[in-house]
Design an enzyme around this catalytic site. Structure first.
Site, mmCIF file in Angstrom:
data_model
loop_
_atom_site.group_PDB
_atom_site.id
_atom_site.type_symbol
_atom_site.label_atom_id
_atom_site.label_comp_id
_atom_site.label_asym_id
_atom_site.label_seq_id
_atom_site.Cartn_x
_atom_site.Cartn_y
_atom_site.Cartn_z
ATOM 1 C CE LYS A 25 -4.266 -1.976 1.698
ATOM 2 N NZ LYS A 25 -3.917 -3.409 1.796
HETATM 3 C C1 LIG Z 1 -4.551 -4.437 1.061
HETATM 4 C C2 LIG Z 1 -3.801 -5.722 0.941
HETATM 5 C C3 LIG Z 1 -4.173 -6.718 0.015
HETATM 6 C C4 LIG Z 1 -5.409 -6.607 -0.859
HETATM 7 O O1 LIG Z 1 -5.316 -5.637 -1.847
HETATM 8 P P1 LIG Z 1 -6.642 -5.079 -2.555
HETATM 9 O O2 LIG Z 1 -6.196 -3.947 -3.382
HETATM 10 O O3 LIG Z 1 -7.553 -4.652 -1.426
HETATM 11 O O4 LIG Z 1 -7.236 -6.201 -3.324
HETATM 12 C C5 LIG Z 1 -3.392 -7.863 -0.057
HETATM 13 N N1 LIG Z 1 -2.329 -8.035 0.737
HETATM 14 C C6 LIG Z 1 -1.932 -7.111 1.632
HETATM 15 C C7 LIG Z 1 -0.754 -7.381 2.491
HETATM 16 C C8 LIG Z 1 -2.649 -5.914 1.756
HETATM 17 O O5 LIG Z 1 -2.255 -5.007 2.657
#
Ligand SMILES: *Cc1c(COP(=O)(O)O)cnc(C)c1O
Length: 547
Positions: free
Chosen positions: A132
């Site tokens: 993120k």
């Molecule tokens: C947010 C997240 C996801 C999922 O991603 P999306 O964009 O919500 O599908 C997967 N793995 C981790 C570690 C995350 O923080």
């Protein structure tokens, strides 16, 4: 304070320079012709929909981007979606360069060969060790850029101020805090369920001491935190005094920033293997809210040769069920659970609400960004009738609105038209991975190539291995978090393995002593009005400090 257009935003481009991929509309059709700045600052559309560009730009010259650095590639990709009259190219370059200078890896998002035709795209080299960061480092700088520009020559209470409020079960909160810490004219409030986020994630958030960062520990669950945030966004009182902003993946800028690493990793693969530009690659994405994989869909539509996008879900499998049945529903119909045939650890009862798994960042009931894909599917379906574009867009907006209404009123919709389901299956496949399989993959990957996967990335790799049985193409599986963030699951899988030591194999030096550092966090009761008072008081104090 409002986000309305002012003299500095470029909503009045001359008609002949209008570029459809740089103008935005809502998936529900009632909010359209917005600038990039407007959609970034508003987050959610007025009609409750999500913003998408009017058209996906075709990157006819994408092959010429092969040797660009990550930030330079980002500049090319993002320029297609942001008009230079809104953000001049040099300014955009500055925002991008600042955003990725905080990453520890020189390649920003390095690609690692695991074995055979399987590659891992490591997305966790940013400040909080989660994928993120790629989007939120950029979003933080973007917010600051827009606000500083709006505030030229303004002082005191005349200044535009953005109050970001969000709920987190761990990853989003820390990445948002690191993206927004110390940014001018922005306050950030992150609610987490007290005692229910992992110790590392809790420490990552609460040890940030910048004056504009406020951690609120709610006595309750993650759902309680989300409910409080929703109540605040719906409250006319706080909305009339403060300008609330969102950082969850409904914000278009987050999807946009994530498109870049699909291109970048494709080029890394070309340079490190025998692949030729133009050969197809499969991407496998551990998915929750569908933001990460949706960025892959945009990359594909722009021209990147993606064979398939493989969705990997955990036991919260609403997406996997949609691809298998054409129905999108919170709870599967009776007897449906066994049909996928993948629940090797037994057919578990689907109780109300979200199932807690070893991959908490993917524990979702519905995937908010799926609405964006639905719009493109509905648009394609409408376009078959051969009407003009405006008509097709209107149809798509109406279709999405009625699906979303049904989801809200009866917990699901579908089966969708066969043609809609067929277009979804043309670009995507899906896999559901249980906790037991996740643990097995962490183990087998460690044994086979001495590499430690986090549980989310292990779900991707499990799905990739299944996909490799069907398809010869190279597979790039996205690694979304560093294993040290999910010590519980990693220890569970590897504690008895010869040669495994968490401290030596996993723990990065940045995490040493983190939990002993000074923390700032406010305990709050599970009551949105109490939270509202805290938010109001702290923002007012911050604004006074600036005056
Ligand atoms: C947010 C997240 C996801 C999922 O991603 P999306 O964009 O919500 O599908 C997967 N793995 C981790 C570690 C995350 O923080």
């Amino acid at each position: 304070m409002s986000n309305g257009t002012n003299g500095q935003t470029a909503t009045d481009d001359a008609a002949d320079s209008r570029n459809a991929s740089q103008r935005y509309l809502s998936t529900r059709g009632d909010d359209y012709d917005l600038s990039f700045e407007e959609v970034v600052l508003k987050g959610l559309a007025t009609d409750g929909g999500l913003y998408i560009p009017e058209a996906v730009p075709e990157a006819t010259n994408w092959q010429s981007w092969k040797d660009l650095s990550f930030p330079d590639l980002a500049l090319e990709v993002l320029s297609l979606y942001i008009a230079p009259s809104e953000i001049p190219r040099d300014d955009l370059k500055g925002i991008i360069d600042r955003s990725y200078s905080t990453f520890r890896a020189p390649e920003t998002t390095p690609l690692r060969h695991l074995h055979d035709n399987l590659y891992l795209l490591e997305l966790f080299h940013g400040p909080t060790f989660a994928f993120k960061d790629v989007a939120l480092q950029f979003l933080g700088n973007l917010f600051e850029y827009f606000l500083v520009r709006k505030n030229v020559g303004k002082t005191g209470t005349d200044r535009h101020h953005l109050t970001v409020v969000g709920a987190t079960s761990g990853d989003t909160g820390s990445a948002a805090i690191y993206g927004l810490r110390g940014k001018k004219d922005v306050s950030v409030f992150i609610l987490h369920p007290k005692g229910r986020v992992s110790p590392v994630q809790e420490a990552q958030m609460t040890t940030v001491l910048d004056a504009n960062v406020h951690n609120l520990a709610v006595k309750g669950t993650f759902d309680d935190c989300q409910d409080i945030v929703k109540a605040l966004f719906a409250d006319p009182d706080i909305n009339s005094t403060f300008n609330l902003g969102a950082v969850n993946s409904i914000n278009w800028a987050r999807i946009l920033a994530q498109i870049v690493y699909y291109f970048y990793s494709y080029f890394s693969l070309v340079k490190s293997s025998g692949l030729t530009l133009g050969d197809k690659v499969r991407y496998v994405v551990p998915s929750g809210n569908f933001g990460d994989i949706l960025a892959g869909y945009f990359a594909h539509r722009m021209g990147l040769p993606i064979g398939k996008l493989v969705i990997a879900t955990n036991e919260n499998d609403i997406l996997d069920r949609f691809w298998k049945t054409g129905r999108y529903e919170k709870k599967p119909a009776k007897g449906e659970e066994a049909k996928g045939g993948l629940a090797v650890d037994g057919v578990e009862a689907h109780e109300e609400g979200v199932k807690e798994t070893l991959s908490p960042a993917m524990d979702i009931l519905v995937s908010s960004n799926f609405e964006r894909l639905l719009w493109f599917l509905a648009y394609e379906f409408a376009a078959v009738a051969g009407m003009d574009d405006e008509w097709n867009r209107k149809q798509a907006g109406q279709e999405v609105s009625s699906w979303m209404k049904e989801l809200k009123s009866s917990g699901g919709f579908g089966p969708v038209y066969q043609d809609v389901h067929a277009s979804a299956k043309r670009d995507f496949e899906s896999e559901r991975v249980s906790d037991a399989q996740t643990v097995d993959t962490i183990k087998s990957c460690f044994r086979k190539v001495d590499y430690v996967l986090d549980p989310h990335s292990a779900i991707g790799v499990t799905a990739a291995l299944r996909s490799m049985d069907r398809a010869q193409e190279p597979h790039i599986s996205l690694s979304t978090a560093h294993p040290a963030k999910f010590a519980g699951a990693v220890e569970l899988a590897l504690k008895d393995e010869a040669g495994f030591s968490f401290e030596e194999k996993v723990l990065p030096p940045e995490f040493l002593g983190l939990e002993a550092k000074e923390k700032r966090v406010t305990d709050v009761v599970n009551d949105w009005k109490a939270v509202r008072e805290i938010v109001k008081r702290q923002v007012e104090e911050e604004l006074k400090g600036l005056a």
